[in-house]
Structures are given as C-alpha cells and as structure tokens.
Motif scaffolding. Structure first.
Motif, PDB file in Angstrom:
ATOM      1  N   SER A  50      10.667   4.900   4.207  1.00  0.00           N
ATOM      2  CA  SER A  50      11.569   6.003   3.848  1.00  0.00           C
ATOM      3  C   SER A  50      11.761   6.969   5.015  1.00  0.00           C
ATOM      4  O   SER A  50      12.767   7.661   5.084  1.00  0.00           O
ATOM      5  N   GLU A  51      10.803   6.979   5.941  1.00  0.00           N
ATOM      6  CA  GLU A  51      10.910   7.832   7.134  1.00  0.00           C
ATOM      7  C   GLU A  51      11.468   7.059   8.327  1.00  0.00           C
ATOM      8  O   GLU A  51      11.434   7.548   9.451  1.00  0.00           O
ATOM      9  N   ARG A  52      11.934   5.827   8.058  1.00  0.00           N
ATOM     10  CA  ARG A  52      12.491   4.951   9.094  1.00  0.00           C
ATOM     11  C   ARG A  52      11.510   4.699  10.231  1.00  0.00           C
ATOM     12  O   ARG A  52      11.863   4.657  11.405  1.00  0.00           O
TER      13      ARG A  52
ATOM     14  N   PRO B 107       5.701   0.508   9.529  1.00  0.00           N
ATOM     15  CA  PRO B 107       4.342   0.694   9.006  1.00  0.00           C
ATOM     16  C   PRO B 107       3.334  -0.086   9.839  1.00  0.00           C
ATOM     17  O   PRO B 107       3.706  -0.960  10.629  1.00  0.00           O
TER      18      PRO B 107
ATOM     19  N   CYS C 120       0.856  -1.181   0.000  1.00  0.00           N
ATOM     20  CA  CYS C 120       0.000   0.000   0.000  1.00  0.00           C
ATOM     21  C   CYS C 120       0.896   1.237   0.000  1.00  0.00           C
ATOM     22  O   CYS C 120       2.106   1.147   0.222  1.00  0.00           O
ATOM     23  N   TRP C 121       0.328   2.380  -0.195  1.00  0.00           N
ATOM     24  CA  TRP C 121       1.117   3.602  -0.289  1.00  0.00           C
ATOM     25  C   TRP C 121       1.819   3.928   1.022  1.00  0.00           C
ATOM     26  O   TRP C 121       2.877   4.545   1.038  1.00  0.00           O
ATOM     27  N   ALA C 122       1.243   3.514   2.161  1.00  0.00           N
ATOM     28  CA  ALA C 122       1.785   3.884   3.462  1.00  0.00           C
ATOM     29  C   ALA C 122       3.080   3.139   3.805  1.00  0.00           C
ATOM     30  O   ALA C 122       3.932   3.673   4.521  1.00  0.00           O
ATOM     31  N   CYS C 123       3.244   1.924   3.318  1.00  0.00           N
ATOM     32  CA  CYS C 123       4.432   1.134   3.686  1.00  0.00           C
ATOM     33  C   CYS C 123       5.738   1.746   3.187  1.00  0.00           C
ATOM     34  O   CYS C 123       6.667   1.924   3.977  1.00  0.00           O
ATOM     35  N   PRO C 124       5.862   2.082   1.904  1.00  0.00           N
ATOM     36  CA  PRO C 124       7.130   2.689   1.480  1.00  0.00           C
ATOM     37  C   PRO C 124       7.365   4.061   2.112  1.00  0.00           C
ATOM     38  O   PRO C 124       8.509   4.429   2.382  1.00  0.00           O
ATOM     39  N   VAL C 125       6.289   4.798   2.379  1.00  0.00           N
ATOM     40  CA  VAL C 125       6.450   6.104   3.035  1.00  0.00           C
ATOM     41  C   VAL C 125       7.015   5.893   4.432  1.00  0.00           C
ATOM     42  O   VAL C 125       7.976   6.553   4.834  1.00  0.00           O
ATOM     43  N   ALA C 126       6.445   4.960   5.183  1.00  0.00           N
ATOM     44  CA  ALA C 126       6.941   4.683   6.534  1.00  0.00           C
ATOM     45  C   ALA C 126       8.396   4.231   6.478  1.00  0.00           C
ATOM     46  O   ALA C 126       9.224   4.673   7.283  1.00  0.00           O
TER      47      ALA C 126
END
Length: 79
Positions: free
Chosen positions: A20-22, A25, A12-18
């Motif tokens: 990249s922010e270390r 998710p 989902c979109w939230a996993c790579p964002v999390a």
C-alpha cells in the motif's frame, strides 16, 4: 513476476502495508546449490518445497510435502 495478475494468498502484516506504500516487502529467500540466496519463488518448484507451495500457502498438507522433500523422504523421530 507478471504484473497485473492477482491471487488471494496468506501474507504477514508487513506485506500488504509495504504494497500500500508502494514499497517492496522483505522477501523470503532460499539457498540454492551454489550458495546464493534467491527469492523462494524464483527457485524451480521441483527443487524447492517452498517454491512449489508458495512458502506453505498452497497445496494441502504442508507437513507431508516437507517430509517428501527431505532426502530419503525422512519421517519425524518416533514415526
């Protein structure tokens, strides 16, 4: 989990964002026999279609795999 190993998987979109922010998710969970909830990937694959398929990311026809995992290999109504 083994660190340093990677594999391309749908997310989902939230996993790579999390990532990249270390940040960790939100993790999809599965209820186990004693009523506890575990991350789906920690449930043995022979006990969970979700663990066996990477929550549907791997392994071909997910609908058929879910059907086989149901008690008695149930089919949808009308089949």
């Amino acid at each position: 989990m083994m660190r340093g190993l990677t594999a391309p998987v749908p997310a989902c979109w939230a996993c790579p964002v999390a990532g990249s922010e270390r940040m960790v998710p939100d993790i999809l969970t599965a209820r186990v026999a004693d009523g506890a909830y575990l991350p789906y990937y920690e449930v043995p694959a022979e006990r969970s279609v979700w663990s066996a398929t990477g929550f549907g990311a791997f392994g071909g026809d997910l609908v058929e795999q879910v059907r086989r995992a149901l008690p008695g290999g149930r089919r949808a109504v009308g089949e």
